[in-house]
Design a protein around this motif. Structure first.
Motif, PDB file in Angstrom:
ATOM      1  N   TYR A 171      39.127  48.397  36.690  1.00 40.00           N
ATOM      2  CA  TYR A 171      40.675  48.531  36.497  1.00 40.00           C
ATOM      3  C   TYR A 171      41.224  48.969  37.785  1.00 40.00           C
ATOM      4  O   TYR A 171      42.399  48.787  38.026  1.00 40.00           O
ATOM      5  N   GLY A 172      40.426  49.703  38.764  1.00 38.19           N
ATOM      6  CA  GLY A 172      41.212  50.142  39.963  1.00 38.19           C
ATOM      7  C   GLY A 172      41.524  49.054  40.786  1.00 38.19           C
ATOM      8  O   GLY A 172      42.896  48.678  40.964  1.00 38.19           O
ATOM      9  N   PRO A 173      40.535  47.998  41.199  1.00 32.74           N
ATOM     10  CA  PRO A 173      40.889  46.950  41.931  1.00 32.74           C
ATOM     11  C   PRO A 173      42.110  46.143  41.530  1.00 32.74           C
ATOM     12  O   PRO A 173      42.876  45.544  41.924  1.00 32.74           O
ATOM     13  N   SER A 174      41.710  45.770  39.843  1.00 31.68           N
ATOM     14  CA  SER A 174      42.452  45.004  39.120  1.00 31.68           C
ATOM     15  C   SER A 174      43.921  45.280  39.227  1.00 31.68           C
ATOM     16  O   SER A 174      45.113  44.711  39.449  1.00 31.68           O
ATOM     17  N   LEU A 175      44.321  46.615  39.067  1.00 29.00           N
ATOM     18  CA  LEU A 175      45.725  47.307  38.888  1.00 29.00           C
ATOM     19  C   LEU A 175      46.328  47.236  40.284  1.00 29.00           C
ATOM     20  O   LEU A 175      47.425  46.787  40.292  1.00 29.00           O
ATOM     21  N   GLU A 176      45.522  47.419  41.292  1.00 28.48           N
ATOM     22  CA  GLU A 176      45.937  47.324  42.808  1.00 28.48           C
ATOM     23  C   GLU A 176      46.709  46.007  42.892  1.00 28.48           C
ATOM     24  O   GLU A 176      47.622  45.623  43.431  1.00 28.48           O
ATOM     25  N   SER A 180      41.215  43.179  46.633  1.00 26.45           N
ATOM     26  CA  SER A 180      41.722  44.491  46.858  1.00 26.45           C
ATOM     27  C   SER A 180      41.020  45.513  47.664  1.00 26.45           C
ATOM     28  O   SER A 180      41.248  46.754  47.708  1.00 26.45           O
ATOM     29  N   ALA A 181      39.983  44.858  48.287  1.00 25.16           N
ATOM     30  CA  ALA A 181      39.038  46.028  49.164  1.00 25.16           C
ATOM     31  C   ALA A 181      39.479  45.579  50.711  1.00 25.16           C
ATOM     32  O   ALA A 181      39.893  44.636  51.148  1.00 25.16           O
ATOM     33  N   PRO A 182      39.191  46.678  51.556  1.00 27.72           N
ATOM     34  CA  PRO A 182      39.461  46.348  52.996  1.00 27.72           C
ATOM     35  C   PRO A 182      38.371  45.302  53.612  1.00 27.72           C
ATOM     36  O   PRO A 182      37.415  45.125  53.279  1.00 27.72           O
ATOM     37  N   PHE A 183      39.131  44.382  54.339  1.00 29.38           N
ATOM     38  CA  PHE A 183      38.311  43.026  54.680  1.00 29.38           C
ATOM     39  C   PHE A 183      37.877  43.443  56.189  1.00 29.38           C
ATOM     40  O   PHE A 183      38.358  43.783  57.198  1.00 29.38           O
ATOM     41  N   SER A 184      36.587  43.171  56.514  1.00 32.88           N
ATOM     42  CA  SER A 184      36.033  43.085  57.909  1.00 32.88           C
ATOM     43  C   SER A 184      35.316  41.797  58.074  1.00 32.88           C
ATOM     44  O   SER A 184      34.400  41.324  57.426  1.00 32.88           O
ATOM     45  N   LEU A 185      36.034  40.922  59.008  1.00 33.65           N
ATOM     46  CA  LEU A 185      35.313  39.720  59.521  1.00 33.65           C
ATOM     47  C   LEU A 185      33.998  39.806  59.922  1.00 33.65           C
ATOM     48  O   LEU A 185      32.923  39.069  59.776  1.00 33.65           O
ATOM     49  N   SER A 186      33.860  40.788  60.527  1.00 34.47           N
ATOM     50  CA  SER A 186      32.425  41.103  61.170  1.00 34.47           C
ATOM     51  C   SER A 186      31.179  41.383  60.138  1.00 34.47           C
ATOM     52  O   SER A 186      30.121  40.962  60.271  1.00 34.47           O
ATOM     53  N   ASN A 187      31.737  42.121  59.036  1.00 31.36           N
ATOM     54  CA  ASN A 187      30.729  42.213  57.585  1.00 31.36           C
ATOM     55  C   ASN A 187      30.381  40.853  57.154  1.00 31.36           C
ATOM     56  O   ASN A 187      29.436  40.633  56.718  1.00 31.36           O
ATOM     57  N   LEU A 188      31.503  40.293  57.080  1.00 29.57           N
ATOM     58  CA  LEU A 188      31.519  38.895  56.216  1.00 29.57           C
ATOM     59  C   LEU A 188      30.633  37.814  57.251  1.00 29.57           C
ATOM     60  O   LEU A 188      29.556  37.133  56.626  1.00 29.57           O
ATOM     61  N   LEU A 189      30.593  37.895  58.449  1.00 34.04           N
ATOM     62  CA  LEU A 189      29.659  37.055  59.302  1.00 34.04           C
ATOM     63  C   LEU A 189      28.375  37.678  59.397  1.00 34.04           C
ATOM     64  O   LEU A 189      27.213  36.859  59.231  1.00 34.04           O
TER      65      LEU A 189
END
Length: 411
Positions: A307-312, A231-240
């Motif tokens: 609850y926020g991410p879970s509900l989303e 539920s969070a914005p994803f960034s490939l560069s952040n993961l790398l």
């Protein structure tokens, strides 16, 4: 024909118009989400309609007595051995992707007018090959784990105790998840052990054996990253960058491939952003949602609810299971959690928040401003909704405020 099968009407009503059609019915979804029981429920309905059992052929390829069927020739031989003198047949094959080259056999029987139902646990089933060989001849029915309403109905079906307070049941549902088998277990540790086993099975059968994972530690770290940032914005560069800091050496193409594998195994679903100004989808600014929240709780020691991410995540799955097309809305510098488009072409805008109430009046005002603000920049007249767990609704500015539990229960 089959006893103790909870009929999931949510999916049966979509498939029912095609029971007698020679269009191939393909039921997909994550392992153990209940596809086999949907097949059994369909067979029960056919029997209730007066179809003789001799006309129903059931081949569960992951069960004893059928596991050795690996080639198209062996599958055809098995089907032929089960045929009699009837003219019309209903053919049910469970976990059909276990047979190499099944498409040619299935196509041949469809040509003869058989009504065919297939299940498969991953997107490899709907590869380019099946699309090419069965073009225009199949319909795909995506299946999800139990939603909250189904979870309660299944508990009633198996005569399990249901708390009078729906909020207690809802919290338990988030932790337990919607894998149907977990309803049988009263102990939460047993449920989580079962869910961990499902994830291991998916990795072994749907990822590892079908795709040669060149670097298992990196794959597992990518999986962990996505599971922990649902539920969070994803960034490939952040993961790398994260992988590099932890000492993992890999390429962007490898990581993208592992994410695709997780999507194909139905562990995660991808939701892309849509820019309302340019009317275009934005690549590289997506979010990932878990196919079931129990996956997160089973794979982590921390069982505290966020609850926020879970509900989303739950709202996303609910909308997807109702056949809405879903995007994340970008409105200038602001974001709307979901833009949905129904099958009839109607749009809606949705914000999801745990609560509209803060610890004091000023905090409440800040929350309300955050949730209402994106709607003010939308110029069209499509409906806008805020979904939260608040028991009391806050109706302002023409926005409909919906209680999440009421939404999931279809109220």
């Amino acid at each position: 024909m089959f006893n103790n099968v909870y009929p999931r009407e949510k999916y049966l009503k979509k498939i029912r118009p095609f029971y007698d059609s020679d269009i191939i019915k393909v039921i997909t979804g994550i392992r153990r989400c209940g596809k086999s029981f949907i097949l059994k429920a369909i067979m029960n309905e056919l029997i209730d309609r007066g179809i003789p059992k001799t006309q129903i052929i059931y081949i569960p390829l992951d069960r004893r007595g059928y596991k050795n069927i690996k080639t198209s020739e062996e599958l055809e031989t098995k089907i032929e051995s089960m045929l009699g003198d009837d003219e019309n047949y209903y053919l049910f094959i469970d976990e059909v992707q276990n047979v190499f080259g099944f498409e040619s056999v299935i196509h041949a029987y469809a040509e003869e007018g058989y009504s065919i139902f297939l299940t498969g646990s991953n997107s490899y089933l709907l590869s380019d090959e099946i699309s090419t060989k069965l073009t225009g001849r199949y319909l795909n029915f995506e299946t999800y784990t139990l939603d909250f309403s189904e979870y309660l109905e299944m508990k009633r079906f198996f005569k399990k105790k249901i708390d009078q307070d729906m909020y207690v049941e809802f919290e338990e549902y988030i932790l337990n998840g919607g894998f149907p088998k977990t309803v049988e277990f009263d102990d939460i540790q047993a449920r989580q052990t079962y869910t961990r086993g499902i994830i291991s099975e998916i990795f072994e059968k749907d990822v590892k054996t079908r795709k040669r994972i060149s670097n298992v530690p990196v794959y597992e770290r990518v999986q962990s990253f996505l599971l922990n940032n649902y539920s969070a914005p994803f960034s490939l560069s952040n993961l790398l960058e994260c992988l590099e800091k932890e000492g993992y050496k890999t390429k962007a193409t490898t990581v993208r491939g592992y994410i695709e594998d997780l999507k194909k195994a139905k562990i995660i679903y991808e939701c892309n952003r849509f820019d309302l100004k340019s009317k275009k989808s934005l690549r590289g600014e997506q979010k990932y949602y878990l196919s079931d929240l129990a996956i997160y709780f089973a794979m982590n020691t921390d069982n505290r609810l966020s609850y926020g991410p879970s509900l989303e995540n739950m709202v996303y799955l609910y909308l997807a299971s109702q056949d809405y097309q879903i995007s994340i809305g970008k409105i200038g510098k602001l974001e709307c959690d979901f833009i949905t488009r129904s099958m009839s072409g109607d749009y809606a805008y949705i914000q999801v928040t745990y609560t509209m109430q803060g610890e004091d009046i000023k905090a409440t005002e800040r929350i309300k401003e955050r949730e209402y603000r994106p709607f003010r920049n939308i110029r069209d007249g499509y409906p806008r909704y805020i979904v939260s767990l608040d028991r009391f609704r806050d109706q302002q500015e023409g926005v409909h405020h919906i209680n999440a539990i009421d939404l999931f229960l279809g109220k």
